[in-house]
Design a protein around this motif. Structure first.
Motif, short mmCIF file in Angstrom:
data_model
loop_
_atom_site.label_atom_id
_atom_site.label_comp_id
_atom_site.label_asym_id
_atom_site.label_seq_id
_atom_site.Cartn_x
_atom_site.Cartn_y
_atom_site.Cartn_z
N THR A 170 -37.13 9.63 -45.56
CA THR A 170 -36.66 8.61 -46.28
C THR A 170 -36.87 7.03 -45.65
OG1 THR A 170 -35.21 9.71 -47.48
CG2 THR A 170 -34.95 7.58 -47.70
N ARG A 171 -36.53 7.26 -44.31
CA ARG A 171 -36.57 5.90 -43.63
C ARG A 171 -38.15 5.84 -43.05
NH1 ARG A 171 -31.45 7.15 -42.78
NH2 ARG A 171 -30.05 5.57 -42.62
N SER A 173 -40.62 6.46 -45.01
CA SER A 173 -41.26 5.99 -46.53
C SER A 173 -40.95 4.47 -46.49
CB SER A 173 -40.78 6.80 -47.51
OG SER A 173 -41.22 8.03 -47.61
N SER A 318 -42.43 11.96 -51.16
CA SER A 318 -41.30 11.40 -50.82
C SER A 318 -40.00 11.48 -52.02
CB SER A 318 -41.32 9.79 -50.84
OG SER A 318 -42.21 9.42 -49.34
N ARG A 319 -38.99 11.36 -51.70
CA ARG A 319 -37.77 11.23 -52.91
C ARG A 319 -37.56 10.04 -53.07
NH1 ARG A 319 -33.12 15.69 -51.23
NH2 ARG A 319 -32.61 14.77 -53.31
N LEU A 322 -33.95 8.49 -52.79
CA LEU A 322 -33.31 8.58 -51.45
C LEU A 322 -33.68 7.11 -50.81
CD1 LEU A 322 -33.84 11.84 -49.95
CD2 LEU A 322 -31.58 10.91 -51.17
N LEU A 323 -34.75 6.48 -51.40
CA LEU A 323 -35.47 5.13 -50.65
C LEU A 323 -34.17 4.04 -50.78
CD1 LEU A 323 -38.98 5.10 -52.13
CD2 LEU A 323 -38.17 5.96 -49.95
N ALA A 326 -31.54 4.08 -48.12
CA ALA A 326 -31.70 3.79 -46.77
C ALA A 326 -31.37 2.62 -46.29
CB ALA A 326 -33.19 3.78 -46.48
#
Length: 353
Positions: A170-171, A173, A318-319, A322-323, A326
């Motif tokens: 996540t981080r 992305s 990527s999910r 979840l972005l 972050a």
């Protein structure tokens, strides 16, 4: 919608996959759904970039994120894993055919020293910012390396060293998107700033080549100023690209030396990806062997295509939900490093007159 079985295609960016069971053997046709998905998305990004002048890597990221639900389909997993790992490696190796030691030497020792200073301070500013904000050290390393060297390409290479055990995807992305957006903004604004303050072609070329993250955008930004500035920006930017191999090697060594001694398994070990020494070897060969211009141009186009597919596949894996979790702190090292890179590059450019 069919969900992926956790122990079958469990994995993360850069092909850090858990080995599938011995009974599960993949065939060529198993890769086609995932490759077709990221290939279609990449073609859409390329078409939009050509017709509307938008940065192609950023478009690949955004379209890939919009299609991230496809990663939940089991049939797409092998192809997306293949694209995000092997096509990335191939693209970075081919990038070595664009760099020679003669180009680096063309800068001169004073300009090269200034460029190295910009890169070191830029990298350090991202690491310090991440630490001050309570983010993981690896977040700063990723942001600093990407802004100091060559944008998304460097970020992808560095994540192969850092690994999913140290930094979640996540981080990664969020950082990748931030670097791409910052590079796109820089390509559009830095030439205008250089023009407004009356920089010479050589000064503008150094400024743009030393501070715009993505290689294609740095070169394009230089030529948007003038042909002479474009030639200068190309030399400066390719000199930064040449630093990819030693930078990744040094970061791998640093992580190993300063890692948690209580860490176990993969989280403790750091292995230098095989393509980094191969990239350096390609640069050496390209420096001493005359490669035809047609081959160099073809390798550049192929490299761009491989990197676009890899970035798009990475975004698709990527999910998206979840972005948002972050937070802004993940982007802060990218923003600070970008501003530091521009400010210091501007100062060095003025000094070099």
């Amino acid at each position: 919608m069919k969900q992926s079985t956790p122990d079958f295609y469990a994995g993360d960016l850069f092909g850090e996959l858990y080995e599938p069971p011995a009974t599960a053997k993949l065939h060529f046709l198993d890769y086609l759904p995932g490759l077709a998905a990221c290939g279609t998305a990449s073609l859409a990004a390329a078409w939009l970039a050509e017709h509307y002048g938008f940065p192609i890597i950023l478009l690949g990221l955004l379209i890939g994120l919009a299609l991230s639900f496809l990663a939940e389909v089991e049939r797409t997993a092998p192809g997306l894993d293949l694209a995000s790992r092997y096509l990335l490696q191939a693209g970075l190796v081919l990038l070595g055919l664009q760099v020679t030691f003669a180009q680096v030497a063309e800068l001169g020792w004073l300009a090269f020293a200034g460029l190295v200073l910009v890169m070191i301070v830029t990298f350090a500013s991202a690491v310090v910012t991440a630490r001050v904000l309570g983010e993981q050290r690896e977040t700063g390393i990723l942001a600093g390396g990407a802004t100091a060297i060559c944008g998304a390409s460097a970020a992808l290479a560095l994540y192969g060293v850092i690994g999913k055990d140290r930094l979640d995807q996540t981080r990664f992305s969020v950082t990748l998107v931030g670097v791409a957006v910052a590079s796109a903004i820089a390509m559009s604004t830095y030439p205008a700033i250089a023009q407004s303050v009356g920089l010479s072609d050589a000064q503008a070329g150094f400024l743009i080549g030393a501070s715009v993250h993505d290689a294609a955008q740095a070169i394009g930004g230089g030529y948007s100023y003038s042909d002479a500035a474009g030639a200068s920006a190309t030399v400066v930017k390719l000199s930064r690209v040449a630093m990819l191999a030693p930078m990744v090697a040094l970061i791998a060594w640093w992580i190993t030396r300063t890692g948690n001694p209580k860490a176990e398994g993969a989280a403790k070990r750091v292995a230098l990806p095989w393509f980094i020494p191969v990239f350096f070897l390609v640069v050496i060969v390209n420096s001493f062997v005359a490669v035809p211009d047609q081959a160099t141009e073809a390798s550049l186009n192929l490299s761009k295509g491989c990197l676009l597919l890899a970035v798009t596949a990475t975004a698709m894996r990527s999910r998206l939900e979840l972005l948002l979790d972050a937070g802004w702190k993940t982007l802060a090292p990218v923003v600070v490093a970008t501003l530091v890179s521009f400010t210091l590059s501007f100062a060095v450019a003025i000094f070099l007159t």
